[in-house]
Write a protein that holds these residues in place. Sequence first.
Motif, mmCIF file in Angstrom:
data_model
loop_
_atom_site.group_PDB
_atom_site.id
_atom_site.type_symbol
_atom_site.label_atom_id
_atom_site.label_comp_id
_atom_site.label_asym_id
_atom_site.label_seq_id
_atom_site.Cartn_x
_atom_site.Cartn_y
_atom_site.Cartn_z
ATOM 1 N N SER A 193 -11.900 4.050 1.562
ATOM 2 C CA SER A 193 -12.751 3.315 0.636
ATOM 3 C C SER A 193 -12.132 1.958 0.341
ATOM 4 N N LYS A 194 -12.852 1.126 -0.364
ATOM 5 C CA LYS A 194 -12.347 -0.204 -0.702
ATOM 6 C C LYS A 194 -11.111 -0.105 -1.575
ATOM 7 N N SER A 195 -11.085 0.880 -2.482
ATOM 8 C CA SER A 195 -9.920 1.026 -3.348
ATOM 9 C C SER A 195 -8.700 1.459 -2.557
ATOM 10 N N THR A 196 -8.914 2.321 -1.542
ATOM 11 C CA THR A 196 -7.809 2.747 -0.692
ATOM 12 C C THR A 196 -7.253 1.568 0.075
ATOM 13 N N LYS A 197 -8.153 0.715 0.559
ATOM 14 C CA LYS A 197 -7.741 -0.478 1.306
ATOM 15 C C LYS A 197 -6.893 -1.391 0.430
ATOM 16 N N ILE A 229 2.106 -2.731 0.455
ATOM 17 C CA ILE A 229 2.866 -3.558 1.380
ATOM 18 C C ILE A 229 3.348 -4.821 0.669
ATOM 19 N N LYS A 230 2.481 -5.385 -0.145
ATOM 20 C CA LYS A 230 2.842 -6.611 -0.852
ATOM 21 C C LYS A 230 3.973 -6.371 -1.843
ATOM 22 N N SER A 231 3.956 -5.202 -2.513
ATOM 23 C CA SER A 231 4.978 -4.925 -3.514
ATOM 24 C C SER A 231 6.350 -4.707 -2.911
ATOM 25 N N SER A 232 6.402 -4.354 -1.611
ATOM 26 C CA SER A 232 7.690 -4.127 -0.951
ATOM 27 C C SER A 232 8.326 -5.410 -0.469
ATOM 28 N N GLU A 233 7.645 -6.534 -0.600
ATOM 29 C CA GLU A 233 8.166 -7.799 -0.106
ATOM 30 C C GLU A 233 8.973 -8.497 -1.184
ATOM 31 N N LYS A 234 9.662 -9.539 -0.775
ATOM 32 C CA LYS A 234 10.421 -10.332 -1.735
ATOM 33 C C LYS A 234 9.472 -11.118 -2.639
ATOM 34 N N PRO A 235 9.835 -11.251 -3.933
ATOM 35 C CA PRO A 235 8.931 -11.945 -4.851
ATOM 36 C C PRO A 235 8.670 -13.391 -4.490
ATOM 37 N N ASN A 236 9.653 -14.062 -3.839
ATOM 38 C CA ASN A 236 9.481 -15.477 -3.555
ATOM 39 C C ASN A 236 8.874 -15.737 -2.190
ATOM 40 N N ILE A 279 -0.278 -16.362 3.098
ATOM 41 C CA ILE A 279 -1.554 -17.037 3.269
ATOM 42 C C ILE A 279 -2.614 -16.291 2.469
ATOM 43 N N LYS A 280 -3.302 -16.963 1.645
ATOM 44 C CA LYS A 280 -4.340 -16.334 0.849
ATOM 45 C C LYS A 280 -5.646 -16.361 1.626
ATOM 46 N N ARG A 281 -6.221 -15.190 1.793
ATOM 47 C CA ARG A 281 -7.453 -15.096 2.548
ATOM 48 C C ARG A 281 -8.599 -15.769 1.788
ATOM 49 N N LEU A 282 -9.314 -16.620 2.468
ATOM 50 C CA LEU A 282 -10.455 -17.300 1.875
ATOM 51 C C LEU A 282 -11.729 -16.595 2.273
ATOM 52 N N SER A 283 -12.777 -16.874 1.550
ATOM 53 C CA SER A 283 -14.079 -16.327 1.890
ATOM 54 C C SER A 283 -14.849 -17.324 2.741
ATOM 55 N N GLY A 284 -15.851 -16.830 3.412
ATOM 56 C CA GLY A 284 -16.685 -17.702 4.218
ATOM 57 C C GLY A 284 -16.005 -18.150 5.492
ATOM 58 N N LEU A 285 -16.328 -19.389 5.906
ATOM 59 C CA LEU A 285 -15.826 -19.928 7.169
ATOM 60 C C LEU A 285 -14.305 -20.058 7.165
ATOM 61 N N GLU A 316 -0.860 -1.965 13.990
ATOM 62 C CA GLU A 316 -1.616 -3.207 13.883
ATOM 63 C C GLU A 316 -3.101 -2.943 13.641
ATOM 64 N N TYR A 317 -3.645 -1.916 14.285
ATOM 65 C CA TYR A 317 -5.056 -1.591 14.077
ATOM 66 C C TYR A 317 -5.320 -1.243 12.614
ATOM 67 N N LYS A 318 -4.463 -0.439 12.027
ATOM 68 C CA LYS A 318 -4.610 -0.045 10.624
ATOM 69 C C LYS A 318 -4.523 -1.259 9.707
ATOM 70 N N TRP A 319 -3.575 -2.141 9.981
ATOM 71 C CA TRP A 319 -3.415 -3.328 9.147
ATOM 72 C C TRP A 319 -4.590 -4.278 9.309
ATOM 73 N N ASN A 320 -5.165 -4.336 10.498
ATOM 74 C CA ASN A 320 -6.360 -5.157 10.693
ATOM 75 C C ASN A 320 -7.511 -4.658 9.826
ATOM 76 N N PHE A 321 -7.727 -3.347 9.819
ATOM 77 C CA PHE A 321 -8.818 -2.778 9.022
ATOM 78 C C PHE A 321 -8.547 -2.916 7.526
ATOM 79 N N ASN A 322 -7.268 -2.897 7.143
ATOM 80 C CA ASN A 322 -6.908 -3.072 5.741
ATOM 81 C C ASN A 322 -6.847 -4.543 5.336
ATOM 82 N N GLU A 323 -7.064 -5.441 6.327
ATOM 83 C CA GLU A 323 -7.068 -6.886 6.085
ATOM 84 C C GLU A 323 -5.746 -7.373 5.498
ATOM 85 N N VAL A 324 -4.660 -6.858 6.052
ATOM 86 C CA VAL A 324 -3.323 -7.304 5.647
ATOM 87 C C VAL A 324 -2.981 -8.566 6.431
#
Length: 319
Positions: free
Chosen positions: A147-151, A158-165, A169-175, A227-235
């Motif tokens: 579901s969207k919440s699972t994604k 994944i983001k929480s395991s990274e370094k804070p600093n 890249i922030k994903r944009l909407s549209g084009l 990589e397939y899983k991360w693609n579907f999760n939009e990481v």
Amino acid sequence: MEASKPPGITTSAAKLKLAAFLWLEGFKEACCLHRVVILCSRSRKLLVRTGQCFLLNGFIFLGSLFVLNSVVIPTLQWILPDQCSQFDSQKICDIGGSLKFYSFLRSGLIQFLYVFWFYPLYVFSIVLSTLWYNDIAKYGYDAMGRSKSTKEESSSQIKSSEKPNTSHIKRLSGLGGVMIGIGEQVYSILLLSVFFLKVYATGFIPFIGKVLNFLLLSWMYAYYNFEYKWNFNEVALDRRLDYFESSWAFFAGFGSPCVLAIFFFSPLVSYGIMAILFPLFVLTATGSRAEQEISFEKSKWRGARVGRLPIFYIADKVS
């Protein structure tokens, strides 16, 4: 009283144990092939695609190689022998050019089969299997009932395991979002291509080349699997690389069963085996809870961190 161990030695031992446990968890996670059965039972499309992949690469491709090595070549050896003891007539053996002619003719026929059958089948298998792998990953992902919440949960873990600093890249909407997605895919292909060249080059290093080759192949296949899983999760790509390099021990273990199955075979046989096993490990990665497993193991070793290993440093700089 016994002398206490220096802090540096204690810390190194804890890091080594943590890395070993993470490697073992990754290895065990890759061997959970029962998830493939569960997912295939939920999706008929997934079952059909997986069966087609096995039929093409296992029955047709590997079967053709088996027939060549077990039937065709021995038959040609019998019809066109290369030793005098195999001739019925000594007169034929006395003719000096007969053995060379038979050897040349036999080699020519075998090369003809490779050029006009096995190599075209090899290319056809690569192209078709690549398309099927994407379908298998998609059907497996749908069968998981994401579901969207699972994604969002997976991405945030994944983001929480990274370094804070660390900047991402922030994903944009549209084009803008589409262009960033395309750019990430192109860069990912280029990055992995350069990394594959590095894997290939390590095989020529004396003494330690095979060990390095095995380790790098394990990381490469583990990345392909997830990589397939991360693609579907939009990481985002930078998050994937940071998370992968921060959890290098787990992913080295996850890719090891995949490499073990092909490491000691010839290139064509290795490809056929890999083409059968790869979708199974993709489904295993799709159904895994790698983020939870890694976080759980790290929580048991408070104060110990394996540290980030720059696996893709050279490939990133070249790219």
